[in-house]
Each structure stands twice: as structure tokens, then as C-alpha cells.
Design an enzyme around this catalytic site. Structure first.
Site, PDB file in Angstrom:
ATOM      1  NE  ARG A  21      -3.403   0.112   2.673  1.00 38.96           N
ATOM      2  CZ  ARG A  21      -3.691   0.330   3.956  1.00 38.96           C
ATOM      3  NH1 ARG A  21      -3.576  -0.636   4.826  1.00 38.96           N
ATOM      4  NH2 ARG A  21      -4.080   1.514   4.354  1.00 38.96           N
ATOM      5  CE  LYS A  79       5.185  -1.642   6.084  1.00 40.55           C
ATOM      6  NZ  LYS A  79       3.801  -2.042   6.399  1.00 40.55           N
ATOM      7  N   GLY A  92       4.371 -15.004   6.381  1.00 41.30           N
ATOM      8  CA  GLY A  92       3.717 -14.639   7.637  1.00 41.30           C
ATOM      9  C   GLY A  92       4.725 -14.286   8.723  1.00 41.30           C
ATOM     10  N   GLY A 114      -4.845  -7.473  15.268  1.00 41.01           N
ATOM     11  CA  GLY A 114      -5.318  -8.642  16.007  1.00 41.01           C
ATOM     12  C   GLY A 114      -5.880  -8.208  17.359  1.00 41.01           C
ATOM     13  CD  GLU A 159      -3.709 -11.424  13.486  1.00 42.63           C
ATOM     14  OE1 GLU A 159      -3.803 -10.388  12.799  1.00 42.63           O
ATOM     15  OE2 GLU A 159      -3.061 -11.462  14.551  1.00 42.63           O
ATOM     16  CE1 TYR A 197      33.786  19.316  -9.681  1.00 36.53           C
ATOM     17  CE2 TYR A 197      31.924  20.383 -10.753  1.00 36.53           C
ATOM     18  CZ  TYR A 197      32.712  19.260 -10.544  1.00 36.53           C
ATOM     19  OH  TYR A 197      32.410  18.094 -11.190  1.00 36.53           O
ATOM     20  NE  ARG A 254      38.027  47.716  -9.099  1.00 39.97           N
ATOM     21  CZ  ARG A 254      37.661  48.170  -7.931  1.00 39.97           C
ATOM     22  NH1 ARG A 254      36.928  47.435  -7.137  1.00 39.97           N
ATOM     23  NH2 ARG A 254      38.028  49.368  -7.537  1.00 39.97           N
TER      24      ARG A 254
HETATM   25  C1  UD1 Z   1       0.350  -8.117  12.611  1.00 41.77           C
HETATM   26  C2  UD1 Z   1      -0.252  -9.011  13.685  1.00 41.77           C
HETATM   27  C3  UD1 Z   1      -1.463  -8.329  14.300  1.00 41.77           C
HETATM   28  C4  UD1 Z   1      -1.079  -6.982  14.834  1.00 41.77           C
HETATM   29  C5  UD1 Z   1      -0.428  -6.135  13.760  1.00 41.77           C
HETATM   30  C6  UD1 Z   1       0.131  -4.870  14.348  1.00 41.77           C
HETATM   31  C7  UD1 Z   1       0.214 -11.285  12.973  1.00 41.77           C
HETATM   32  C8  UD1 Z   1      -0.369 -12.508  12.375  1.00 41.77           C
HETATM   33  N1  UD1 Z   1      -0.631 -10.264  13.101  1.00 41.77           N
HETATM   34  O1  UD1 Z   1      -0.596  -8.026  11.564  1.00 41.77           O
HETATM   35  O2  UD1 Z   1      -1.989  -9.124  15.333  1.00 41.77           O
HETATM   36  O3  UD1 Z   1      -2.223  -6.328  15.347  1.00 41.77           O
HETATM   37  O4  UD1 Z   1       0.666  -6.852  13.160  1.00 41.77           O
HETATM   38  O5  UD1 Z   1       0.650  -4.058  13.354  1.00 41.77           O
HETATM   39  O6  UD1 Z   1       1.354 -11.288  13.368  1.00 41.77           O
HETATM   40  N2  UD1 Z   1       6.615  -9.339   7.996  1.00 41.77           N
HETATM   41  C9  UD1 Z   1       7.706 -10.036   7.532  1.00 41.77           C
HETATM   42  N3  UD1 Z   1       7.508 -11.215   6.872  1.00 41.77           N
HETATM   43  C10 UD1 Z   1       6.287 -11.740   6.668  1.00 41.77           C
HETATM   44  C11 UD1 Z   1       5.165 -11.009   7.148  1.00 41.77           C
HETATM   45  C12 UD1 Z   1       5.364  -9.825   7.815  1.00 41.77           C
HETATM   46  O7  UD1 Z   1       8.836  -9.615   7.711  1.00 41.77           O
HETATM   47  O8  UD1 Z   1       6.204 -12.824   6.089  1.00 41.77           O
HETATM   48  C13 UD1 Z   1       6.841  -8.074   8.711  1.00 41.77           C
HETATM   49  C14 UD1 Z   1       6.265  -6.889   7.981  1.00 41.77           C
HETATM   50  O9  UD1 Z   1       7.262  -6.304   7.151  1.00 41.77           O
HETATM   51  C15 UD1 Z   1       5.883  -5.962   9.123  1.00 41.77           C
HETATM   52  C16 UD1 Z   1       5.533  -6.916  10.255  1.00 41.77           C
HETATM   53  O10 UD1 Z   1       6.147  -8.135   9.941  1.00 41.77           O
HETATM   54  O11 UD1 Z   1       6.952  -5.164   9.559  1.00 41.77           O
HETATM   55  C17 UD1 Z   1       4.032  -7.091  10.427  1.00 41.77           C
HETATM   56  O12 UD1 Z   1       3.509  -7.663   9.262  1.00 41.77           O
HETATM   57  P1  UD1 Z   1       2.109  -7.249   8.688  1.00 41.77           P
HETATM   58  O13 UD1 Z   1       1.853  -8.023   7.451  1.00 41.77           O
HETATM   59  O14 UD1 Z   1       1.985  -5.779   8.625  1.00 41.77           O
HETATM   60  O15 UD1 Z   1       1.157  -7.826   9.828  1.00 41.77           O
HETATM   61  P2  UD1 Z   1      -0.289  -7.379  10.127  1.00 41.77           P
HETATM   62  O16 UD1 Z   1      -1.213  -8.027   9.176  1.00 41.77           O
HETATM   63  O17 UD1 Z   1      -0.324  -5.904  10.230  1.00 41.77           O
HETATM   64 MG    MG Z   2       0.852  -4.193   9.517  1.00 40.30          MG
END
Ligand code: UD1
Ligand code: MG
Length: 451
Positions: free
Chosen positions: A15, A22, A80, A141, A155, A370, A423
Site C-alpha cells: 500500500r 517500506k 507470515g 489482532g 486476527e 570546483y 578588475r
Molecule cells: C500483525 C499481527 C497483528 C497486529 C499487527 C500490528 C500477525 C499474524 N498479526 O498483523 O496481530 O495487530 O501486526 O501491526 O502477526 N513481515 C515479515 N515477513 C512476513 C510477514 C510480515 O517480515 O512474512 C513483517 C512486515 O514487514 C511488518 C511486520 O512483519 O513489519 C508485520 O507484518 P504485517 O503483514 O503488517 O502484519 P499485520 O497483518 O499488520
Molecule cells: Mg501491519
């Protein structure tokens, strides 16, 4: 207790609609990831592991520049948050102690809050960080509590109506013993609405094993997550208002606080007055009792006490202003030391130079630093008077007490106390101005008639 940080920073941030990962988008001119690293560094961690994925090379560069001992691991596919933490397993295989999981896109977490998480860990196997959200939102969550006990995290996608109405929300941060954490994650499945391995699932797994989990609370503003440019702007605004408030608290006058833009590392001493509309880039220190006038722009520079800068001044990297110096309107200073009491008051460029104490640089002066290929230095001694519109073709030096006549092009060194004048000689033609005007008027009259 030993602490290891695991900072999740692999996400794409769809997004954001950006080619930049990001976590490298800046807040107060500092990448979000660096904000998170600095918050974590307050716990003096034994190890810092950053999980990178999208734009991993760029992320690694920034991480190492901030902390050369940081370990950057790759998460090739983003399956995840639990899968992300798992990528840190090898880097922590010989680590004994507590892991704190931070998010690279949650930059405002306070050291004090992290400390409270560590304290809560003393009496619980797993500690999560939550906040009471003002307005329920689908993106977080829900923390399901039973008194002190954290029962599970649901979640939004999996939550029922009742759970969706819960305001105690997961920040994503947690702390747990390292070995136990990886052990719990081993049991996480991806059978859920998103098909992802949710880190939050470890709470239910821990409870099923008879372990204890709890959640502590922090302020919502600390857990502001950034998912879009609008979030980024809001996070920056939040940072700015906090940083301004801190400066006011420390005794800095901000005439119109909301118009002063600060960087994460801006340092300003007490009794300094900042007029409206001033921008601070990274690496700026302003000592006490200085006056920064409107529309000035600073980057990577140092201003000593009592200096007056601006309006409309630009201090670029390496500008080093001594005490009681004066830098006036439309003056640019780069990689130069301006010694105590020296003045560069109008329309000048001073680059790769040093200006000695009490010297005066006249309006329109330029150091020609320069030659199209290389940069050269200009060395100006003490008590030098540089006349208006002097060009100094570097490398060149002006000794103490020297002067230059207005309009001089200095190409050779000027010895102390000498006057340099280079000059074209002026000749006056009596009556010529009047004659010339008459001639031109006659010409115009002939032309108007003809037309
Ligand atoms: C997550 C939490 C949610 C919480 C929210 C707060 C989980 C399942 N959910 O959701 O409960 O309220 O954060 O912001 O954990 N990332 C990785 N690799 C991945 C997935 C994510 O490095 O495979 C990193 C993202 O870059 C980010 C962070 O983990 O910095 C959170 O990931 P994001 O996908 O934003 O999780 P949310 O769906 O927001
Ligand atoms: Mg998030």
C-alpha cells in the site's frame, strides 16, 4: 538477562506503492527501520537480527550503517510473521536469553515500554504488547484476556463480531525465551483465512502447553504502524509534534512550532530562537543562544552559540559556524569553517573554505571551488575584508588582515595585510551618458514613425 532483538522488516508494503522497501521510508528523515533499531538498542541487546525480504540489499545497507554488528537474514518468501521470526533461528542457535520481536514499520516504541515488557517476562513465559485502540480497525489482532492472562490472539479476519469489538489490540511486539520461541513457532500452522503463519498463534499454543502468557499495555501513539503514505505522513506529524514539544521543554523558543521541521537527531541548545519556517535535515547541532531566522535550511552542520543565521540561509554538510558568527540572506555554506565573529551577510557561496575569526565576506562573494573535475580549498585568514563580488578561484589563500577590492577575481595567493585588486580599470567619459540617451531616443522616434 541477555537480550536479542529480532526486527521484522521483510514486508513489501504494497500500500506504499513504492520501489523503496517500506521500512526504509523515512520519518523525520531517518528510515523507519533505524527508528526501530534505536528503540531496541536502548536495551543493549547482545544480538540484533533483522529479517529482510523485499529490497533486502538496501535494507541490509541501512541496517549495517546504523549498527555494524547487526545480522541481516533473508526471508525469501513472506509467508507470515511466524515464518519471518523463524528465519532468525540460525542466527540465534547459540543464543541463550530473551528475544524481543520488533516490527520495522512500528518506529515509535519507547525504550521504557520495552523495559516493562522485559520486567513482565520475569513472571510470564510469553509477554505481548497491546494498546487500547480509540477506534476499532480491521487491521489489528485482538488480544483475548482473562484477567491478567492472555488467552489467545485473534486476527481480524478470523474474529467473530464480539471479538471484533474488543479494543485491546495487538501491537505485534512480544518477548519470550529464545529456545521456547522457536519451539512454539514450530507448531504454528497456516490454516487460516490468509494462509499465513501467524506469529500470534503461539499464544494459544503456549497456553495449551500450560505455559503462562500475558499482555501489557502501551499508548496507542507508540504503536502507530505505517502501511501507506498517509500513515507515513501521520507518523511524521506525530514525531514532529513530540520533538517540538521536547525542544520547548528544554528551553528553545519556537516562534511558530508547527512550521519548524526537525530530523530525528536534531540537537538545539537552550535560549536559541527559531523563527517560523525552518527545516532541519539530519546531523544538525545548534548550540545555545543562537538565532535561526526564517526560511533557513540545515543539513549535517554545526552552529555555535550566539550565531545568527538567515533569513534564507542554507547550511550544507560540513558547515561549521563558530561563536557569534553571522550568516545572512541567500548565503550558502558547504564544507567550510567560519571562525568566531566572522560575517557572511549577503548573497554568497562559501564552499570548501575556511574563514578566519572576525573576517568579513562582502555581498556576492563566491569561492570557485570546483574546476569541473576536482574540488579545491580557499583559505581566508583572520580579520580579512573581502570586498563585494569577489571571486576566489581555488586553491587560493588570503593572509591575515588582507583585503580584496570589490569585483576582484583572486587567482593568486594574497599575502597578509595586502590589498588584492584585480578588475578592469574604470574610465569616465564626460557628457557621454547624456549624449547616448539622446541618440537612443532619436532612434526610437524614427522607428515609431516608420511603424
Ligand atoms: C500483525 C499481527 C497483528 C497486529 C499487527 C500490528 C500477525 C499474524 N498479526 O498483523 O496481530 O495487530 O501486526 O501491526 O502477526 N513481515 C515479515 N515477513 C512476513 C510477514 C510480515 O517480515 O512474512 C513483517 C512486515 O514487514 C511488518 C511486520 O512483519 O513489519 C508485520 O507484518 P504485517 O503483514 O503488517 O502484519 P499485520 O497483518 O499488520
Ligand atoms: Mg501491519
Amino acid at each position: 538477562m541477555s537480550i536479542a532483538l529480532v526486527i521484522l522488516a521483510a514486508g513489501k508494503g504494497t500500500r506504499m506503492h513504492s520501489d523503496i522497501p517500506k521500512v526504509l521510508h523515512p520519518i523525520a528523515q531517518t528510515p523507519m527501520l533505524v527508528h526501530a533499531m534505536r528503540a531496541g538498542a536502548s536495551l543493549s541487546p547482545e544480538r540484533t537480527v533483522i529479517v529482510a525480504g523485499h529490497g533486502a540489499e538496501a535494507v541490509e545497507k541501512v541496517a549495517i550503517a546504523e549498527d555494524e554488528s547487526a545480522i541481516v537474514v533473508r526471508q525469501e518468501e513472506q509467508l507470515g510473521t511466524a515464518h519471518a521470526v523463524m528465519q532468525a533461528r540460525d542466527a540465534l542457535s547459540d543464543f541463550e536469553g530473551n528475544v524481543i520481536v520488533l516490527y520495522g514499520d512500528t518506529p515509535f516504541i519507547e525504550p521504557d515500554t520495552l523495559q516493562r515488557m522485559i520486567e513482565a517476562r520475569a513472571s510470564h513465559d510469553l509477554v505481548m504488547l497491546g494498546f487500547d485502540i480509540a477506534q476499532v480497525q480491521p487491521r489489528y489482532g485482538r488480544l483475548i484476556m482473562d484477567g491478567d492472562k492472555l488467552v489467545k490472539v485473534v486476527e481480524y479476519k478470523e474474529a467473530n463480531e464480539e471479538q471484533r469489538a474488543i479494543r485491546f489490540t495487538n501491537s505485534g511486539l512480544l518477548t519470550c525465551d529464545a529456545k521456547l520461541l522457536f519451539d512454539l513457532i514450530d507448531q504454528v500452522s497456516n490454516e487460516n483465512a490468509s494462509g499465513e503463519f501467524y506469529l500470534t498463534e503461539i499464544v494459544a499454543i503456549a497456553n495449551a502447553r500450560g505455559l503462562t502468557a500475558t499482555a501489557i499495555k502501551c499508548d496507542e501513539s507508540e504503536t502507530l504502524g505505517v502501511d501507506s503514505r498517509a500513515d507515513l505522513a501521520a507518523a511524521d506529524a506525530e514525531f514532529q509534534s513530540r520533538a517540538r514539544a521536547t525542544l520547548l521543554e528544554l528551553g528553545v523558543t519556537l516562534m511558530a512550532p508547527e512550521t519548524v521541521y526537525l530530523a530525528a537527531d536534531t540537537v538545539i541548545g537552550r535560549d536559541t530562537v527559531i523563527e517560523p519556517n525552518v527545516v532541519f535535515g539530519p546531523g544538525v547541532t545548534i548550540e545555545s543562544g543562537a538565532t535561526i531566522r526564517s526560511f533557513s535550511y540545515f543539513e549535517d552542520c554545526h552552529v555555535s552559540r550566539g550565531a545568527i543565521v538567515g533569513p534564507f540561509a542554507r547550511l550544507r554538510p560540513g558547515a561549521e559556524l563558530g561563536e557569534n558568527t553571522r550568516i545572512g540572506n541567500f548565503v550558502e555554506i558547504k564544507n567550510s569553517e567560519i571562525a568566531e565573529g566572522a560575517k557572511v551577510n549577503h548573497l554568497s557561496y562559501v564552499g570548501d573554505a575556511s574563514v578566519g575569526a572576525a573576517s568579513n565576506i562582502g555581498a556576492g562573494t563566491i569561492t570557485c571551488n570546483y574546476d569541473g573535475v576536482l574540488k579545491h580549498r580557499t583559505v581566508i585568514g583572520e580579520n580579512v575584508f573581502v570586498g563585494s563580488n569577489t571571486l576566489m578561484v581555488a586553491p587560493v589563500s588570503l593572509g591575515n588582515g588582507a583585503m580584496t577590492a570589490a569585483g576582484t577575481v583572486v587567482t593568486r595567493d594574497v599575502e597578509p595585510d595586502a590589498l588584492a585588486m584585480g578588475r578592469a580599470r574604470q574610465g569616465n567619459k564626460p557628457g557621454y551618458a547624456k549624449k547616448l540617451v539622446e541618440m537612443l531616443k532619436a532612434k526610437k522616434a524614427r522607428k515609431d514613425k516608420g511603424a
